[in-house]
Design a protein around this motif. Structure first.
Motif, short mmCIF file in Angstrom:
data_model
loop_
_atom_site.label_atom_id
_atom_site.label_comp_id
_atom_site.label_asym_id
_atom_site.label_seq_id
_atom_site.Cartn_x
_atom_site.Cartn_y
_atom_site.Cartn_z
N VAL A 158 -11.99 4.26 0.93
CA VAL A 158 -12.62 3.79 2.07
C VAL A 158 -13.08 4.06 3.01
O VAL A 158 -12.42 5.32 3.59
N GLN A 159 -14.02 3.74 4.00
CA GLN A 159 -14.75 4.66 4.92
C GLN A 159 -14.27 3.46 6.35
O GLN A 159 -15.53 2.51 6.91
N ILE A 160 -14.04 4.94 6.96
CA ILE A 160 -13.06 3.93 8.32
C ILE A 160 -14.14 4.70 9.68
O ILE A 160 -13.39 6.24 9.83
N GLY A 161 -15.02 4.46 10.19
CA GLY A 161 -16.00 5.97 11.22
C GLY A 161 -15.83 6.58 10.24
O GLY A 161 -16.77 6.21 9.66
N HIS A 162 -15.61 7.82 11.18
CA HIS A 162 -15.47 9.31 10.25
C HIS A 162 -15.32 9.75 9.27
O HIS A 162 -14.39 10.97 9.11
N LEU B 229 0.64 -1.44 0.00
CA LEU B 229 0.30 -0.45 0.27
C LEU B 229 0.73 1.37 0.20
O LEU B 229 1.69 1.45 0.52
N ASP B 230 0.46 2.35 -0.59
CA ASP B 230 1.05 3.43 -0.76
C ASP B 230 0.74 4.17 0.02
O ASP B 230 -0.33 5.01 0.37
N GLY B 231 1.36 4.72 0.68
CA GLY B 231 1.58 6.26 2.04
C GLY B 231 0.75 5.70 3.57
O GLY B 231 0.35 6.04 4.19
N ILE C 190 -10.90 7.75 3.38
CA ILE C 190 -9.65 6.94 3.12
C ILE C 190 -9.64 6.88 1.74
O ILE C 190 -10.03 5.62 1.12
N ASN C 191 -9.16 7.42 0.58
CA ASN C 191 -8.11 7.09 -0.96
C ASN C 191 -7.08 6.69 -0.84
O ASN C 191 -6.74 7.09 0.19
N MET C 192 -7.30 5.15 -0.91
CA MET C 192 -6.11 3.98 -1.38
C MET C 192 -4.92 4.23 -2.38
O MET C 192 -6.41 3.83 -3.25
#
Length: 351
Positions: free
Chosen positions: A233-237, A161-163, A240-242
């Motif tokens: 991707v939605q993690i909580g609030h 994964l990047d970053g 995230i773009n991966m």
């Protein structure tokens, strides 16, 4: 005295008639010792189970040595269902006459559960539940054997994964862990049932693609894998773009052993990440060779520094018109123990 034992203990004659048993055994049949002695297995359990008991009795008597087997037993007294290891030993009197069979059954249910837990921990990643490197290498071995027999392609893809470290540092380890779990699900959904998605730890994943036609378009497959991670991707609030970088190699074009194949795929991933993150790169033996030569050279320079193999030389700079000294040039020379004096492209000029 054997009534105090947690194991089931019993004694039968050669015809399968019970001669004695302990308290724990009476709980299995749900009957008293007085009711059990003089009777057979068919009086207490199903015909199928009774026949299995008698078959193990005959085996011990025919082989004239202790025999063991594992069996699931359900207790009549309370319905307990457990896995037992049963040892049956033929018993003879002083004259050598066969008296019957003594049985001892030990509950190994918890032991087997612990063994399964240890086996799971040894072969699967604790966070994502995906196969780890131990199980991955075993599956690569099996896939290569199958690929040789069926003349099919086996591809190994190393994904990083990047970053991800920045996300872990900025949003916390818990969010990072949830992200890994979510992304592993996305990747798994994009693969076939027979393919393997392994998690080596951190943000490193490996994909084993099997039973592929030799004409299969691997770059296209790699791009599909990258595209599967482009969804937010939605993690909580947090939204995230991966992206990820992938390196890949494949059999039969690369006929290395599983550990080397994994290294080749990792090197290709490193090249992709180094030159253009978020892309895929196929393993190139020539690039790998150059990289190893480069790394070996750096390692040898570090060793030379430790062993004081470098020398400093001053070279005068002369003005060719006037013949005057106009400066000096400091040069580093490597007194290589095998290759002699080597020049390095390092200099310091002064005037």
């Amino acid at each position: 005295m054997y009534d105090a034992l947690p194991d089931l203990v019993w004694l039968k004659d050669p015809h399968g008639i019970y001669l004695d048993c302990n308290l724990r055994f009476t709980q299995f049949f749900g009957a008293s010792k007085a009711d059990i002695v003089g009777k057979r297995d068919h009086d207490f359990v199903s015909t199928e189970l009774a026949n299995a008991f008698l078959e193990h009795d005959r085996k011990a008597m025919q082989q004239d040595r202790p025999t063991s087997n594992e069996e699931w037993l359900t207790f009549a007294c309370d319905g307990y269902h457990g896995l037992f290891e049963t040892i049956k030993t033929p018993i003879r009197d002083r004259s050598g006459q066969l008296m019957g069979v003594m049985g001892v059954a030990r509950d190994i249910t918890l032991l087997r559960q612990h063994q399964q837990q240890l086996d799971y921990a040894a072969h699967y990643n604790a966070l994502t539940g995906l196969p780890n490197q131990v199980l991955l290498i075993d599956r690569i071995h099996q896939s290569l054997k199958h690929g040789k027999r069926k003349q099919s392609q086996v591809a190994l893809c190393y994904l990083d994964l990047d970053g991800f470290k920045d996300i872990n540092d900025r949003l916390g380890r818990e969010v990072g862990d949830q992200l890994l779990v979510s992304l592993s699900r996305q990747l798994r959904q994009s693969l076939r049932e027979e393919d393997t998605l392994a998690h080596l730890g951190g943000d490193d994943f490996v994909i084993l693609l099997v039973n592929r036609d030799e004409t299969a378009n691997l770059p296209y497959t790699l791009q599909q894998l990258l595209d599967s991670l482009h969804q937010p991707v939605q993690i909580g609030h947090h939204t995230i773009n991966m992206s990820a970088s992938i390196g890949a190699t494949s059999y039969p074009s690369d006929q290395a052993d599983p550990d080397t194949l994994l290294r080749h795929a990792h090197h290709a991933m490193y090249v992709a990440k180094k030159h253009n993150k978020g892309t895929a790169c196929l393993y190139d033996p020539e690039l790998d060779r150059r990289e190893r030569v480069h790394q070996d050279g750096l390692s040898r320079i570090r060793q030379g520094l430790k062993q004081d193999e470098f020398r400093l030389y001053y070279q005068p700079k002369i003005d060719m018109r006037s013949g005057k000294l106009v400066g000096v040039e400091a040069l580093i020379r490597w007194q290589h123990p095998e290759r002699g004096v080597l020049a390095l492209i390092i200099s310091c000029r002064t005037s």
